[in-house]
Design an enzyme around this catalytic site. Structure first.
Site, PDB file in Angstrom:
ATOM      1  N   GLY A  11       6.352  -4.546   2.401  1.00  0.00           N
ATOM      2  CA  GLY A  11       5.070  -4.282   1.949  1.00  0.00           C
ATOM      3  C   GLY A  11       4.792  -2.742   2.280  1.00  0.00           C
ATOM      4  O   GLY A  11       5.774  -1.758   1.961  1.00  0.00           O
ATOM      5  N   CYS A  12       3.880  -2.598   3.000  1.00  0.00           N
ATOM      6  CA  CYS A  12       3.456  -1.159   3.209  1.00  0.00           C
ATOM      7  C   CYS A  12       4.527  -0.300   3.937  1.00  0.00           C
ATOM      8  O   CYS A  12       4.482   0.947   4.049  1.00  0.00           O
ATOM      9  CB  CYS A  12       1.803  -1.091   3.594  1.00  0.00           C
ATOM     10  SG  CYS A  12       0.613  -1.585   2.471  1.00  0.00           S
ATOM     11  N   ALA A  13       4.927  -1.028   4.746  1.00  0.00           N
ATOM     12  CA  ALA A  13       6.103  -0.277   5.762  1.00  0.00           C
ATOM     13  C   ALA A  13       7.394  -0.092   5.028  1.00  0.00           C
ATOM     14  O   ALA A  13       8.193   0.659   5.558  1.00  0.00           O
ATOM     15  CB  ALA A  13       6.290  -1.314   6.840  1.00  0.00           C
TER      16      ALA A  13
END
Length: 365
Positions: A143-145
């Site tokens: 995801g966002c990481a």
């Protein structure tokens, strides 16, 4: 140490301003929430002016099967990635003569918004003249990481193979996961925040011949990285996979978790590398949202100006998940720096997890 020689971003073709998306959400969700006008304030308060999407607004007005959405994801993501790779390898801001794809030894392909086997990197290799022996390293579910994680894995690869060069390619088409019939507040918040984006970074080992292609007097060298998983936090962020597709999981506790958890995490990382917060001239933060950036400032006791670049990316593009932090990095790489300056890249994602990358701007040697 490995360094980042070039970077490029690619904006999908359909730009919508926040007023337009607010009206769309009002029409769609008004029958589901008695307090719809209060809830819609999340659109106005998110400090997002516009976002880019892979498909036009009228696409969202009808239902689409998981297969239809995923087929479109594969087609568009492959096309967009091909474009951003070409841009990265010929970006006249960062590279002198242009880099041939034959000189790339590995592709780290980061994406969490669709499914593809063979993975997208194989499809991209059939569009561009990569060596058939190019190593493929797809990363899914971060995801966002994902953007910061991709850079971290490229760093490790280039430390192991200092003569080689890696592309980190991040693509997320969050819009194609949109669920018309999901009337949860999580989906409403996601609708106000998420967008589509694509980015590519060229990471090279210190003995790679592509180092000589670097045009900037100073470029970011990767000093160290740290991955951290918060135990038993799977329900904070991610996807619920249902028959209709991917449904966003987005806990309202994320800002509070950041405030409590991120500070000690960053402090440990910097201490291990004998760096203090006041030595950082750049904070390359993934702008998960307005409240996330505010939580960064509070948790790390930052001057608010340290998040200005992240705020600007959020304002113009929304949260594109994994590529977003590379959009921020691109802006920092365009800026002029002083020899020896430090920067910290930070991104948070499902797990719940953080990825930290310590950068230092240095010249050829």
């Amino acid at each position: 140490m490995p360094s980042i020689v070039s970077i490029s971003t690619y904006n999908p073709p359909h730009t919508l301003d926040q007023n337009t998306t607010t009206e769309f959400a009002r029409e769609l969700f008004s029958d589901s929430f008695d307090d719809i006008e209060r809830l819609l304030k999340v659109f106005a308060n998110g400090q997002i002016d516009e976002r880019q999407f892979a498909v036009p607004l009228n696409w969202f007005q009808t239902n689409h099967s998981l297969q239809e959405k995923n087929d479109l994801y594969i087609e568009l993501a492959t096309t967009f990635c091909t474009s951003v790779i070409k841009q990265c390898l010929t970006n006249s801001v960062f590279v002198k003569d242009g880099v041939d794809v034959e000189d790339i030894n590995a592709i780290i392909l980061v994406s969490s918004s669709g499914m593809s086997t063979p993975s997208l990197d194989a499809r991209i290799m059939n569009r561009l003249s990569f060596s058939a022996h190019t190593k493929r390293i797809p990363l899914w579910g971060l995801g966002c990481a994902g953007g910061a994680a991709g850079v971290s894995r490229a760093y490790e690869y280039c430390r192991a193979f200092p003569r080689e060069s890696v592309l980190v390619v991040c693509v997320e088409l969050c819009s194609l996961t949109f669920q018309r019939n999901d009337r949860s507040k999580s989906n409403l918040v996601g609708t106000s925040l998420f967008a589509d984006g694509v980015a590519c970074a060229l990471v090279v080992g210190e003995e790679s011949h592509l180092v000589k292609q670097s045009k900037k007097a100073l470029r970011p060298h990767i000093v160290a990285t740290q991955s951290t998983l918060m135990p038993d936090s799977e329900d904070v962020m991610g996807w619920d996979v249902k028959d209709s597709g991917l449904h966003v999981v987005f806990s309202r506790d994320i800002p509070a978790i950041i405030k409590e958890w991120l500070g000690p995490n960053v402090e440990t990382f910097l201490t291990d590398n004998k760096i203090e917060m006041n030595q950082l001239s750049s904070f390359i933060a993934h702008p998960g949202g307005k409240k996330v950036l505010e939580a960064y400032i509070e948790a790390l006791e930052l001057d608010e100006e340290m998040t200005n670049v992240s705020k600007e990316i959020l304002k113009l593009h929304g949260n594109m998940s994994s590529p977003t932090v590379l959009y921020v990095l691109e802006q920092f790489m365009i800026q002029e720096h002083v020899q020896g300056e430090y920067g910290l890249m930070a991104a948070l994602g499902p797990g719940f997890c953080s990825e930290l990358v310590l950068l230092q701007w240095k010249g050829m040697h």
